[in-house]
Design a protein around this motif. Structure first.
Motif, PDB file in Angstrom:
ATOM      1  N   LEU A   1      -3.938   1.033   9.475  1.00 24.32           N
ATOM      2  CA  LEU A   1      -3.825   0.113   8.924  1.00 24.32           C
ATOM      3  C   LEU A   1      -2.450  -0.504   8.303  1.00 24.32           C
ATOM      4  O   LEU A   1      -2.052  -1.573   8.712  1.00 24.32           O
ATOM      5  N   GLY A   2      -1.482   0.385   8.052  1.00 16.85           N
ATOM      6  CA  GLY A   2      -0.198   0.255   7.503  1.00 16.85           C
ATOM      7  C   GLY A   2       0.744  -0.241   8.639  1.00 16.85           C
ATOM      8  O   GLY A   2       1.398  -1.388   8.270  1.00 16.85           O
ATOM      9  N   TRP A   3       0.808   0.215   9.760  1.00 15.45           N
ATOM     10  CA  TRP A   3       1.708  -0.566  10.793  1.00 15.45           C
ATOM     11  C   TRP A   3       1.324  -1.793  11.353  1.00 15.45           C
ATOM     12  O   TRP A   3       2.024  -2.639  11.417  1.00 15.45           O
ATOM     13  N   PRO A   4      -0.054  -2.157  11.268  1.00 16.99           N
ATOM     14  CA  PRO A   4      -0.434  -3.622  11.829  1.00 16.99           C
ATOM     15  C   PRO A   4       0.006  -4.409  10.605  1.00 16.99           C
ATOM     16  O   PRO A   4       0.421  -5.801  10.782  1.00 16.99           O
ATOM     17  N   MET A   5      -0.167  -3.954   9.473  1.00 12.15           N
ATOM     18  CA  MET A   5      -0.035  -4.938   8.323  1.00 12.15           C
ATOM     19  C   MET A   5       1.535  -5.083   8.048  1.00 12.15           C
ATOM     20  O   MET A   5       1.992  -6.249   7.632  1.00 12.15           O
ATOM     21  N   LEU A   6       2.484  -3.953   8.451  1.00 14.68           N
ATOM     22  CA  LEU A   6       3.697  -4.443   8.326  1.00 14.68           C
ATOM     23  C   LEU A   6       4.319  -5.276   9.327  1.00 14.68           C
ATOM     24  O   LEU A   6       4.987  -6.131   8.975  1.00 14.68           O
ATOM     25  N   VAL A   7       3.511  -5.490  10.469  1.00 11.44           N
ATOM     26  CA  VAL A   7       3.936  -6.318  11.702  1.00 11.44           C
ATOM     27  C   VAL A   7       3.439  -7.540  11.285  1.00 11.44           C
ATOM     28  O   VAL A   7       4.249  -8.359  11.182  1.00 11.44           O
TER      29      VAL A   7
ATOM     30  N   VAL B   1       0.030  -2.721   3.552  1.00 16.75           N
ATOM     31  CA  VAL B   1       0.850  -1.645   4.400  1.00 16.75           C
ATOM     32  C   VAL B   1       0.651  -0.585   3.742  1.00 16.75           C
ATOM     33  O   VAL B   1       0.604   0.548   4.614  1.00 16.75           O
ATOM     34  N   HIS B   2       0.476  -0.324   2.484  1.00 18.12           N
ATOM     35  CA  HIS B   2       0.238   0.929   1.886  1.00 18.12           C
ATOM     36  C   HIS B   2      -1.177   1.221   1.107  1.00 18.12           C
ATOM     37  O   HIS B   2      -1.314   1.511  -0.028  1.00 18.12           O
ATOM     38  N   THR B   3      -2.062   0.236   1.620  1.00 15.71           N
ATOM     39  CA  THR B   3      -3.497   0.321   1.220  1.00 15.71           C
ATOM     40  C   THR B   3      -3.719  -0.108  -0.422  1.00 15.71           C
ATOM     41  O   THR B   3      -4.569   0.632  -0.842  1.00 15.71           O
ATOM     42  N   ALA B   4      -2.901  -0.720  -0.957  1.00 21.40           N
ATOM     43  CA  ALA B   4      -3.015  -1.648  -2.078  1.00 21.40           C
ATOM     44  C   ALA B   4      -4.323  -2.660  -1.912  1.00 21.40           C
ATOM     45  O   ALA B   4      -3.756  -3.951  -2.114  1.00 21.40           O
ATOM     46  N   TRP B   5      -5.498  -2.142  -1.536  1.00 24.83           N
ATOM     47  CA  TRP B   5      -6.398  -3.069  -1.315  1.00 24.83           C
ATOM     48  C   TRP B   5      -6.923  -3.972  -2.619  1.00 24.83           C
ATOM     49  O   TRP B   5      -7.396  -5.103  -2.431  1.00 24.83           O
ATOM     50  N   ILE B   6      -6.816  -3.585  -3.846  1.00 25.46           N
ATOM     51  CA  ILE B   6      -7.194  -4.220  -5.064  1.00 25.46           C
ATOM     52  C   ILE B   6      -6.163  -5.430  -5.191  1.00 25.46           C
ATOM     53  O   ILE B   6      -6.748  -6.511  -5.586  1.00 25.46           O
ATOM     54  N   THR B   7      -4.845  -4.993  -4.975  1.00 28.18           N
ATOM     55  CA  THR B   7      -3.758  -6.306  -5.291  1.00 28.18           C
ATOM     56  C   THR B   7      -4.124  -7.255  -3.999  1.00 28.18           C
ATOM     57  O   THR B   7      -4.220  -8.355  -4.282  1.00 28.18           O
ATOM     58  N   ALA B   8      -4.475  -6.934  -2.894  1.00 27.10           N
ATOM     59  CA  ALA B   8      -4.689  -7.632  -1.668  1.00 27.10           C
ATOM     60  C   ALA B   8      -6.021  -8.742  -2.002  1.00 27.10           C
ATOM     61  O   ALA B   8      -5.714  -9.892  -1.769  1.00 27.10           O
TER      62      ALA B   8
ATOM     63  N   ALA C   1       1.039  -4.351  -6.428  1.00 32.20           N
ATOM     64  CA  ALA C   1       1.157  -3.711  -5.204  1.00 32.20           C
ATOM     65  C   ALA C   1       1.826  -2.451  -5.396  1.00 32.20           C
ATOM     66  O   ALA C   1       1.458  -1.126  -5.212  1.00 32.20           O
ATOM     67  N   LEU C   2       2.902  -2.267  -6.162  1.00 32.05           N
ATOM     68  CA  LEU C   2       4.022  -1.209  -6.306  1.00 32.05           C
ATOM     69  C   LEU C   2       2.989  -0.340  -7.477  1.00 32.05           C
ATOM     70  O   LEU C   2       2.837   0.909  -7.224  1.00 32.05           O
ATOM     71  N   VAL C   3       2.618  -0.935  -8.385  1.00 33.11           N
ATOM     72  CA  VAL C   3       1.675  -0.138  -9.594  1.00 33.11           C
ATOM     73  C   VAL C   3       0.464   0.337  -8.875  1.00 33.11           C
ATOM     74  O   VAL C   3       0.096   1.664  -9.201  1.00 33.11           O
ATOM     75  N   GLU C   4      -0.053  -0.198  -8.000  1.00 32.30           N
ATOM     76  CA  GLU C   4      -1.307   0.426  -7.541  1.00 32.30           C
ATOM     77  C   GLU C   4      -0.925   1.512  -6.450  1.00 32.30           C
ATOM     78  O   GLU C   4      -1.751   2.454  -6.406  1.00 32.30           O
ATOM     79  N   VAL C   5       0.175   1.508  -5.841  1.00 29.75           N
ATOM     80  CA  VAL C   5       0.459   2.611  -4.791  1.00 29.75           C
ATOM     81  C   VAL C   5       1.090   3.537  -5.915  1.00 29.75           C
ATOM     82  O   VAL C   5       0.898   4.737  -5.703  1.00 29.75           O
ATOM     83  N   TRP C   6       1.877   3.296  -6.626  1.00 29.46           N
ATOM     84  CA  TRP C   6       2.349   4.559  -7.397  1.00 29.46           C
ATOM     85  C   TRP C   6       1.447   5.172  -8.187  1.00 29.46           C
ATOM     86  O   TRP C   6       1.305   6.474  -8.358  1.00 29.46           O
ATOM     87  N   VAL C   7       0.850   4.469  -9.045  1.00 24.98           N
ATOM     88  CA  VAL C   7      -0.019   4.836 -10.115  1.00 24.98           C
ATOM     89  C   VAL C   7      -1.599   5.424  -9.518  1.00 24.98           C
ATOM     90  O   VAL C   7      -2.043   6.487 -10.043  1.00 24.98           O
ATOM     91  N   LEU C   8      -2.098   4.575  -8.520  1.00 21.31           N
ATOM     92  CA  LEU C   8      -3.562   5.149  -8.002  1.00 21.31           C
ATOM     93  C   LEU C   8      -3.124   6.003  -6.839  1.00 21.31           C
ATOM     94  O   LEU C   8      -4.244   6.308  -6.095  1.00 21.31           O
ATOM     95  N   GLY C   9      -1.810   6.258  -6.438  1.00 21.30           N
ATOM     96  CA  GLY C   9      -1.814   6.967  -5.428  1.00 21.30           C
ATOM     97  C   GLY C   9      -2.271   6.683  -4.158  1.00 21.30           C
ATOM     98  O   GLY C   9      -2.727   7.606  -3.154  1.00 21.30           O
ATOM     99  N   ARG C  10      -2.374   5.526  -3.750  1.00 20.69           N
ATOM    100  CA  ARG C  10      -2.853   5.002  -2.465  1.00 20.69           C
ATOM    101  C   ARG C  10      -1.889   5.533  -1.253  1.00 20.69           C
ATOM    102  O   ARG C  10      -0.678   5.561  -1.349  1.00 20.69           O
ATOM    103  N   PRO C  11      -2.677   5.859  -0.375  1.00 20.35           N
ATOM    104  CA  PRO C  11      -1.948   6.679   0.781  1.00 20.35           C
ATOM    105  C   PRO C  11      -1.613   5.616   1.850  1.00 20.35           C
ATOM    106  O   PRO C  11      -1.803   4.410   1.544  1.00 20.35           O
ATOM    107  N   PHE C  12      -0.658   5.817   2.694  1.00 22.47           N
ATOM    108  CA  PHE C  12      -0.123   5.279   3.805  1.00 22.47           C
ATOM    109  C   PHE C  12      -1.176   5.746   5.028  1.00 22.47           C
ATOM    110  O   PHE C  12      -1.029   6.794   5.319  1.00 22.47           O
ATOM    111  N   LEU C  13      -1.844   4.725   5.624  1.00 21.33           N
ATOM    112  CA  LEU C  13      -2.671   4.873   6.711  1.00 21.33           C
ATOM    113  C   LEU C  13      -2.186   4.346   7.944  1.00 21.33           C
ATOM    114  O   LEU C  13      -2.049   3.135   7.919  1.00 21.33           O
ATOM    115  N   PRO C  14      -1.665   5.195   8.803  1.00 18.31           N
ATOM    116  CA  PRO C  14      -0.861   4.416   9.947  1.00 18.31           C
ATOM    117  C   PRO C  14      -1.647   3.298  10.864  1.00 18.31           C
ATOM    118  O   PRO C  14      -1.328   2.378  11.211  1.00 18.31           O
TER     119      PRO C  14
END
Length: 187
Positions: A78-84, A145-152, A63-76
């Motif tokens: 999606l991100g807020w409900p996933m955080l909940v 939470v941060h659109t790391a959909w491949i990891t999910a 998840a970290l690699v996908e967000v940092w390397v692939l530049g996944r955006p935070f989409l509110p």
């Protein structure tokens, strides 16, 4: 060098805190496994533990690699409900751990003479393995939470294979063997 978005930093903190929480779980699990084994607990399916640990650590790192390397955006949206859902998963996990008390651990250990737990989330017969439902929800929600959909997607598929192909059948066999002699516990 461009500035790192605050959402990436906060997501990294969330994943690191989740990793620390997993370490706390392993401490609880080790203590509880020792308790079970001291009471004559019988462990089944030891071979799957390294795979489970690798999968769960891998999910956090991926998840970290996908967000940092692939530049996944935070989409509110999606991100807020996933955080909940992620936070609710943590609360549910500790409800399960609290319900099982010293019987909870990450291994498949059945203690002779103990009846099945039938309170907390275990009071619903249709929810035989609530901890795995929580793991499945978190495995989807935390990366998203941060659109790391491949990891999910990858974690969900591999987790399903591990749980449905190995872990749950091992637990069911252990519980069936225990029921045959009138004992058992759940994980």
């Amino acid at each position: 060098m461009p500035a790192v978005p605050i959402s990436v930093v906060l997501f990294t903190v969330l994943v690191l805190v989740t990793g620390l929480e997993r370490i706390v779980e392993m401490v609880i699990s080790t203590r509880n496994a020792r308790w079970a084994l001291e009471r004559g607990g019988v462990e089944s399916n030891k071979r799957q533990m390294p795979w489970m640990i690798t999968l769960h650590v891998g999910m956090l790192l991926a998840a970290l690699v996908e967000v940092w390397v692939l530049g996944r955006p935070f989409l509110p949206w999606l991100g807020w409900p996933m955080l909940v859902l992620t936070l609710a998963s943590q609360a549910a996990r500790y409800w399960i751990i609290g319900t099982l008390g010293p019987r909870w651990n990450t291994r498949v250990i059945v203690v002779p003479g103990l009846p099945l737990v039938s309170r907390g989330p275990y009071r619903w017969a249709s929810l035989r393995h609530p901890n795995y439902v929580v793991v499945a929800i978190e495995g989807i929600a935390l990366p998203l939470v941060h659109t790391a959909w491949i990891t999910a997607l990858v974690f969900t598929a591999l987790n399903a294979v591990l749980l449905l192909g190995f872990r749950i059948p091992a637990e069911e066999r252990a519980l069936a063997d225990a029921a045959a002699i009138g004992t058992g516990t759940r994980t």
